[in-house]
Design a protein around this motif. Structure first.
Motif, PDB file in Angstrom:
ATOM      1  N   THR A  44       0.812  -1.205   0.000  1.00  0.00           N
ATOM      2  CA  THR A  44       0.000   0.000   0.000  1.00  0.00           C
ATOM      3  C   THR A  44       0.856   1.271   0.000  1.00  0.00           C
ATOM      4  OG1 THR A  44      -0.131  -0.237   2.385  1.00  0.00           O
ATOM      5  CG2 THR A  44      -2.021  -0.994   1.132  1.00  0.00           C
ATOM      6  N   GLN A  45       2.166   1.120  -0.125  1.00  0.00           N
ATOM      7  CA  GLN A  45       3.004   2.317  -0.221  1.00  0.00           C
ATOM      8  C   GLN A  45       2.811   2.979  -1.586  1.00  0.00           C
ATOM      9  OE1 GLN A  45       6.862   0.726   0.677  1.00  0.00           O
ATOM     10  NE2 GLN A  45       6.776   1.437   2.796  1.00  0.00           N
ATOM     11  N   VAL A  46       2.798   4.326  -1.580  1.00  0.00           N
ATOM     12  CA  VAL A  46       2.585   5.069  -2.827  1.00  0.00           C
ATOM     13  C   VAL A  46       3.934   5.221  -3.544  1.00  0.00           C
ATOM     14  CG1 VAL A  46       1.803   7.251  -3.793  1.00  0.00           C
ATOM     15  CG2 VAL A  46       0.722   6.314  -1.722  1.00  0.00           C
ATOM     16  N   PRO A  47       3.999   4.800  -4.816  1.00  0.00           N
ATOM     17  CA  PRO A  47       5.264   4.959  -5.547  1.00  0.00           C
ATOM     18  C   PRO A  47       5.424   6.402  -6.046  1.00  0.00           C
ATOM     19  CG  PRO A  47       3.652   3.853  -6.918  1.00  0.00           C
ATOM     20  CD  PRO A  47       2.961   4.130  -5.605  1.00  0.00           C
ATOM     21  N   ILE A  48       6.490   7.052  -5.652  1.00  0.00           N
ATOM     22  CA  ILE A  48       6.732   8.398  -6.177  1.00  0.00           C
ATOM     23  C   ILE A  48       8.152   8.492  -6.726  1.00  0.00           C
ATOM     24  CG2 ILE A  48       5.114   9.492  -4.555  1.00  0.00           C
ATOM     25  CD1 ILE A  48       7.613  10.575  -3.072  1.00  0.00           C
ATOM     26  N   GLY A  49       8.345   9.433  -7.637  1.00  0.00           N
ATOM     27  CA  GLY A  49       9.668   9.630  -8.218  1.00  0.00           C
ATOM     28  C   GLY A  49      10.273  10.930  -7.713  1.00  0.00           C
ATOM     29  N   ILE A  50      11.580  10.909  -7.441  1.00  0.00           N
ATOM     30  CA  ILE A  50      12.278  12.119  -7.020  1.00  0.00           C
ATOM     31  C   ILE A  50      13.411  12.371  -8.011  1.00  0.00           C
ATOM     32  CG2 ILE A  50      13.733  13.176  -5.240  1.00  0.00           C
ATOM     33  CD1 ILE A  50      11.094  12.888  -4.038  1.00  0.00           C
ATOM     34  N   VAL A  51      13.483  13.583  -8.500  1.00  0.00           N
ATOM     35  CA  VAL A  51      14.577  13.957  -9.402  1.00  0.00           C
ATOM     36  C   VAL A  51      15.450  14.968  -8.663  1.00  0.00           C
ATOM     37  CG1 VAL A  51      15.183  14.991 -11.620  1.00  0.00           C
ATOM     38  CG2 VAL A  51      13.077  13.630 -11.393  1.00  0.00           C
ATOM     39  N   LEU A  52      16.721  14.623  -8.518  1.00  0.00           N
ATOM     40  CA  LEU A  52      17.633  15.527  -7.800  1.00  0.00           C
ATOM     41  C   LEU A  52      18.409  16.378  -8.799  1.00  0.00           C
ATOM     42  CD1 LEU A  52      19.288  13.603  -4.809  1.00  0.00           C
ATOM     43  CD2 LEU A  52      17.456  15.301  -4.774  1.00  0.00           C
ATOM     44  N   PRO A  70       6.965   5.773   5.924  1.00  0.00           N
ATOM     45  CA  PRO A  70       6.415   4.454   5.606  1.00  0.00           C
ATOM     46  C   PRO A  70       5.313   4.514   4.555  1.00  0.00           C
ATOM     47  CG  PRO A  70       5.560   5.226   7.690  1.00  0.00           C
ATOM     48  CD  PRO A  70       6.572   6.248   7.258  1.00  0.00           C
ATOM     49  N   LEU A  71       4.888   5.731   4.220  1.00  0.00           N
ATOM     50  CA  LEU A  71       3.750   5.848   3.312  1.00  0.00           C
ATOM     51  C   LEU A  71       4.144   5.766   1.852  1.00  0.00           C
ATOM     52  CD1 LEU A  71       1.946   8.801   5.094  1.00  0.00           C
ATOM     53  CD2 LEU A  71       1.193   6.427   5.011  1.00  0.00           C
ATOM     54  N   VAL A  72       5.393   6.092   1.548  1.00  0.00           N
ATOM     55  CA  VAL A  72       5.777   6.158   0.138  1.00  0.00           C
ATOM     56  C   VAL A  72       6.945   5.238  -0.180  1.00  0.00           C
ATOM     57  CG1 VAL A  72       4.990   8.516  -0.210  1.00  0.00           C
ATOM     58  CG2 VAL A  72       7.313   8.105   0.597  1.00  0.00           C
ATOM     59  N   GLU A  73       6.975   4.864  -1.452  1.00  0.00           N
ATOM     60  CA  GLU A  73       8.099   4.084  -1.944  1.00  0.00           C
ATOM     61  C   GLU A  73       8.797   4.977  -2.970  1.00  0.00           C
ATOM     62  OE1 GLU A  73       6.919   0.553  -4.038  1.00  0.00           O
ATOM     63  OE2 GLU A  73       8.982   0.359  -4.736  1.00  0.00           O
ATOM     64  N   VAL A  74      10.030   5.373  -2.661  1.00  0.00           N
ATOM     65  CA  VAL A  74      10.702   6.397  -3.462  1.00  0.00           C
ATOM     66  C   VAL A  74      11.619   5.781  -4.508  1.00  0.00           C
ATOM     67  CG1 VAL A  74      12.306   8.350  -3.338  1.00  0.00           C
ATOM     68  CG2 VAL A  74      10.644   7.959  -1.508  1.00  0.00           C
ATOM     69  N   THR A  75      11.515   6.292  -5.765  1.00  0.00           N
ATOM     70  CA  THR A  75      12.496   5.932  -6.792  1.00  0.00           C
ATOM     71  C   THR A  75      13.200   7.221  -7.210  1.00  0.00           C
ATOM     72  OG1 THR A  75      10.633   4.649  -7.615  1.00  0.00           O
ATOM     73  CG2 THR A  75      12.726   4.449  -8.810  1.00  0.00           C
ATOM     74  N   GLN A  76      14.529   7.141  -7.284  1.00  0.00           N
ATOM     75  CA  GLN A  76      15.274   8.332  -7.726  1.00  0.00           C
ATOM     76  C   GLN A  76      15.643   8.120  -9.179  1.00  0.00           C
ATOM     77  OE1 GLN A  76      18.876   9.173  -5.531  1.00  0.00           O
ATOM     78  NE2 GLN A  76      19.319  10.816  -7.001  1.00  0.00           N
ATOM     79  N   LEU A  77      15.346   9.115 -10.038  1.00  0.00           N
ATOM     80  CA  LEU A  77      15.619   8.949 -11.467  1.00  0.00           C
ATOM     81  C   LEU A  77      15.732  10.307 -12.151  1.00  0.00           C
ATOM     82  CD1 LEU A  77      12.269   7.237 -12.608  1.00  0.00           C
ATOM     83  CD2 LEU A  77      12.488   8.859 -10.799  1.00  0.00           C
ATOM     84  N   THR A  78      15.996  10.280 -13.469  1.00  0.00           N
ATOM     85  CA  THR A  78      16.147  11.560 -14.186  1.00  0.00           C
ATOM     86  C   THR A  78      14.777  12.113 -14.527  1.00  0.00           C
ATOM     87  OG1 THR A  78      16.134  10.544 -16.360  1.00  0.00           O
ATOM     88  CG2 THR A  78      18.283  10.699 -15.235  1.00  0.00           C
TER      89      THR A  78
END
Ligand SMILES: Nc1ncnc2c1ncn2[C@@H]1O[C@H](COP(=O)(O)OP(=O)(O)OP(=O)(O)O)[C@@H](O)[C@H]1O
Ligand SMILES: [Mg+2]
Lengths: 374, 223
Positions: A44-52, A70-78
């Motif tokens: 139930t974690q929300v997938p979000i993307g982070i661009v640095l 604990p609420l989100v599942e983070v992916t780091q990408l372009t």
């Protein structure tokens, strides 16, 4: 003693599967329950993307803070990749931390630091956005405060003047110590694991205790079956009297329980990194076995006993609060703690009151039989 | 020798046994007859030390029932009216189970012989697959594990076919003669009583059983 053990082994051979099943039931059920709820939490974690846009300490700090949630599942990408994933709805939303983020913060600038994207199916966008914004705001204010401190230090001509980084670091340490904004649902007796930060923390041994109550009751159904059986009339003509026979059999069961408990202790330590005081576990086990035995002695009908066992377990489950958070209402009612045989165990205390009570009841039964038989 | 003197038993106001006096000698088979509710099981319970008489004295080989119950129990084999065996265990497991609880140690071979003597040849079969006759035989065999001197049987042959009945009867007669056993048993089957018993005890208010046995030539004691 050996002769009685032989008779018990003969009986066990006929019910190997059911005895094994109920012996291992608390271990298996607890493990399955914990694994299952953890799986659900992950799903139930929300997938979000982070661009640095930059890899400054502040930008990485925000990333880290979001990842901790604990609420989100983070992916780091372009940025390009992130937008493609967003279009495919593989990500719920995307947050871009622009280049120059740290510099802007240091300047006290609070606008256009982060750009966010969402799609028409971004269900969790608003709460996640709020969370990200609050992190950024927190950092901005922290930075502002750091400048104020630096100004003051210059003004009052302190000898050692700290720089911006040092003050930021110090403020984070203070915040971690105070832990003002920490909220997770807390179950009765649950302890916070060190490195994780899940939404729910289960009291593994508490859940085990509830399953153990049920399995111990069900495993002692032989007391009722043998009590009501025609077999009992034969004990007038045996070298051992019936209540001695029953008590010795109970000791064999207690031995089995303790072996399985030892195994459970190792298992839980290995897989859930939970520890428990062995004496706490031992007193609980003895108490629950005696209690189940006394209940079985008082029961006449096996099926009523089974129903009673489930009902009793359910009642104890509710008042114990190992599955439902009860901090609010149950803890107010102190007498409930005394009627709950699991209470001391759940508080990781030695089970004393109920153990003494059970022993007294057992002795009363035993010496009364001793008199009747004489 | 089993000596019963002025035995009374009543439950509250309800007098069941009134002033029973008789003696059983070693090697003797005594039949106990009477209508339903006459008190046959009650008498056997008292003789088996399961319950106590309201009045009167009983002694077995000069051991008093009031003071030496523990010693007496070792000499008594009691075969309950309701079959008292583990239905889910095999014949072998049942025999071993009760041997372990018994005062007398016996090998598996000896236990098996005991069963075979009364023509119970099943050994590895679970009891719940056996016929009624075989269950009755096992019920009896278990009561004999500790080599009792007195055997009390409460309707040992009820509800089983003639062949099993004969086999049990023959076995009991042999035991009485060879091992000097004192046997008291109840039955509603008058042919069986005629065939097996040396003497008959009639209890109860109904004279029916007594009348039936008048022409048998048996010694009848009635109360
Ligand atoms: N524990 C008891 N309390 C009160 N009354 C009892 C008790 N046990 C037996 N009785 C009564 O004593 C009487 C004799 O019972 P008992 O079982 O000895 O008869 P029985 O001759 O064996 O009958 P059956 O042929 O049906 O086996 C009955 O009326 C019974 O109701
Ligand atoms: Mg009867």
């Amino acid at each position: 003693m050996k002769d009685i053990l032989v008779t018990r082994v003969i009986r066990w051979k006929k019910q190997v599967l059911s005895v094994l099943f109920w012996l291992l039931f608390p271990l298996i059920a607890t493990s399955l329950f914990i694994s299952f709820t953890e799986k659900i939490q992950q799903d139930t974690q929300v997938p979000i993307g982070i661009v640095l846009g930059e890899e400054t300490p502040l930008a990485l700090g925000v990333l880290d803070a979001i990842e901790q949630s604990p609420l989100v599942e983070v992916t780091q990408l372009t940025e390009d990749e992130a937008l493609i994933q967003l279009e495919k709805h593989a990500l719920d939303s995307v947050f871009i931390i622009h280049q120059g983020y740290e510099e802007q913060i240091r300047k006290g600038n609070r606008t256009n630091l982060i750009t966010s994207y969402r799609s028409d199916r971004s269900l969790a966008y608003s709460p996640v956005k709020e969370m990200v914004v609050s992190f950024v705001q927190q950092e901005t204010i922290r930075s502002k405060a750091a400048y104020v401190v630096m100004d003051l230090e210059t003004k009052y001509k302190r000898e050692i003047q700290r720089d911006w980084e040092e003050i930021i670091q110090k403020s984070k340490e203070v915040q971690a110590e105070q832990d003002l904004l920490h909220t997770t649902f807390q179950f009765q007796g649950a302890t916070q694991p060190k490195n994780e930060n899940p939404l729910f923390t289960w009291n593994v041994w508490g859940i085990w205790a509830v399953f153990t109550l049920l399995s111990t009751l069900l495993l002692l159904d032989w007391v009722i079956k043998e009590n009501s059986s025609n077999i009992r009339s034969r004990f007038t003509f045996t070298k051992i009297r019936y209540h001695h026979y029953v008590v010795k059999n109970l000791l064999f069961y207690l031995g089995l329980f303790i072996i399985v408990d030892g195994f459970t202790l190792l298992f839980f330590y290995h897989y859930f990194s939970t520890q428990i005081n062995m004496f706490v576990l031992f007193t609980f086990r003895v108490m629950i076995t005696l209690l189940a035995f006394i209940i079985a002695l008082l029961s006449k009908n096996v099926y009523l006993f089974y129903c009673g066992a489930f009902a009793f377990t359910l009642f104890i489950t509710v008042i114990s609060g190992v599955f439902l958070p009860v901090n609010g209402f149950i803890q107010e009612i102190t007498w409930l703690q005394y009627v709950n045989p699991l209470h001391q165990f759940l508080s990781e205390e030695v089970t004393f009151i109920w153990l003494v009570g059970s022993i007294i009841l057992l002795c009363l039964w035993y010496f009364r039989k001793e008199k009747v038989d004489a | 020798m089993l000596n019963i003197e002025s035995l009374h038993k009543s439950f509250r106001e309800n007098v069941i046994l009134h002033n029973l006096t008789f003696t059983v000698n070693p090697g003797e088979i005594i039949g106990l007859v009477g209508e339903n509710g006459a008190g046959k099981s009650t008498l056997l319970h008292i003789l088996a030390t399961i319950s106590k008489p309201s009045e009167g004295s009983i002694s077995l080989n000069d051991l008093s029932y009031t003071t030496e119950r523990k010693k007496i129990r070792k000499l008594i084999g009691y075969v309950p009216q309701d079959i008292a065996v583990w239905e889910d265990l095999t014949v072998e497991e049942n025999m071993v189970f009760f041997e372990k609880l018994s005062w007398v140690n016996q090998t598996k071979e000896e236990l098996r012989n005991l069963c075979q003597e009364m023509k119970l040849y099943k050994w590895k079969e679970p009891v719940n697959t056996l016929s009624g006759g075989m269950k009755r035989k096992l019920n009896l065999a278990i009561s004999l594990i500790h080599h009792p001197k007195v055997l009390l049987l409460d309707e040992p042959t009820v509800g089983i076919d003639l062949k099993s009945r004969k086999e049990i009867g023959t076995y009991l007669q042999k035991q009485a003669v060879e091992n000097e056993l004192m046997i008291i048993y109840t039955s509603h089957d008058m042919d069986e009583i005629n065939e097996l018993c040396n003497r008959v005890i009639c209890i109860g208010k109904d004279p029916f059983y007594k009348d039936m046995l008048l022409n048998s030539g048996k010694e009848i004691i009635s109360f």
